[in-house]
Scaffold this motif. Sequence first.
Motif, PDB file in Angstrom:
ATOM      1  N   SER A 102       0.853  -1.190   0.000  1.00  0.00           N
ATOM      2  CA  SER A 102       0.000   0.000   0.000  1.00  0.00           C
ATOM      3  C   SER A 102       0.886   1.236   0.000  1.00  0.00           C
ATOM      4  O   SER A 102       2.039   1.188   0.454  1.00  0.00           O
ATOM      5  CB  SER A 102      -0.933   0.012   1.215  1.00  0.00           C
ATOM      6  OG  SER A 102      -0.192   0.050   2.418  1.00  0.00           O
ATOM      7  N   THR A 117      -4.491   6.369   2.115  1.00  0.00           N
ATOM      8  CA  THR A 117      -3.807   5.115   1.835  1.00  0.00           C
ATOM      9  C   THR A 117      -4.533   4.404   0.707  1.00  0.00           C
ATOM     10  O   THR A 117      -5.766   4.358   0.686  1.00  0.00           O
ATOM     11  CB  THR A 117      -3.781   4.214   3.082  1.00  0.00           C
ATOM     12  OG1 THR A 117      -3.172   4.909   4.168  1.00  0.00           O
ATOM     13  CG2 THR A 117      -2.999   2.937   2.808  1.00  0.00           C
ATOM     14  N   GLY A 119      -4.375   0.695  -1.521  1.00  0.00           N
ATOM     15  CA  GLY A 119      -3.794  -0.638  -1.560  1.00  0.00           C
ATOM     16  C   GLY A 119      -3.541  -1.103  -2.991  1.00  0.00           C
ATOM     17  O   GLY A 119      -4.312  -0.810  -3.907  1.00  0.00           O
TER      18      GLY A 119
END
Length: 400
Positions: A102, A117, A119
Amino acid sequence: MLTTDFCPWANRFVYWLKEPIGWFVLATAISVIVGLYLSPIGWVLAASLSAIMVVGMAWPLVAVSVTRCELRPETNCVHEGDACRMLVSVRNRLPIPVWGLSVEGYLDCEGDEAVPTVGLACVPPMCVSDFGITVNPTLRGHYPIQSPSVACSFPFGIWTARRKLSTTKSLTVWPKVYPVQGVCPIIGLTSTDHGDGNRGGRSGDFVGVRDYRRGDSAKHINWVASARVDTLVVTERGGPQSVELDVFVDTAISRSASTTLSEEEQSESVGRERLANRIRMAASVLINLHQTGVPMRVTIGPQSLSLPHGAKGRQQILNALTEIPADGIVAPIQRKRISKHARIEFATDPPGCEVVQVIDPRGGRRAGGRSVTKQIVSSGALAQQIGDFWTEVRDADVAA
């Protein structure tokens, strides 16, 4: 009650328990004690927990170590609210796929605790893979503010390994620019090749005739008209006028008095939004003036700009406004005022409201000068306020 830290002095002793790996270490230690003094089943639990910790820490460490990540935007500059794609290039040097990666902090905002964030599903072996991230930045600035990192907590999520990205290219987010209807109604004082209105002079288009005055050139005498009225008549000509305009943009944030911590945080949030609206209005008006060819001296906080023509001048305006941080710059404006020059000021009045003041020393019916103050209403439609900016100024001139 749940958000109050009653024992801040003890944080350094229990900080390791914030990660799941800390609880696994504690459980392993308890299992060892159980195996030593109570029952052999404790050794089985200790061995199982140790195996989970080794795998849960080894794979994330290997994953971030063998990959090389780069972050770059498809477009170097965008405006606030415009969609942009960020490309993440990941090079996997292992002969097996890598899961669980990530990217953290790819578009972080100054002062925000939440780190964006994204992934990455799977990175194929022995190749370079590109992943696209669509972002919509809402505030001007250069992103990311902090260095982004690649992280991995696969497969158990008990420990997260992080490493800074090897290469990161910045994304410049310009202030939002809204269209402004109409043109600048401020009266000019000097002649030019381009501009609005007509100013009397010895060149330009024919305006009319007038009586001869001492100092007029003989070549401007209209001999046909002079013969008709038996007196000297001079041809009056006029050309476009050039506006001498000074623009000042205050970069300080407006703060209100607060008594509690929550009120202070709310005041800072409101002050940031007001400053952002002030900069958006300043950007829209400055771009409108620059596109119409109005010569002006621009002062943004402590910085003075000398604007070239064309796209370079527009980019210089947007870059200067982008450099203003979210919390503003507490610095006095270098106001070099000239009495004959018109000026526009974007600032905050004493009550704390965002205002735009237009001062035209040659405006009004009797050319005695006029001053029009417009308030920026944060709760209202900013696009509508900016679109009617010059229209409202003209209405005020008519009513004067």
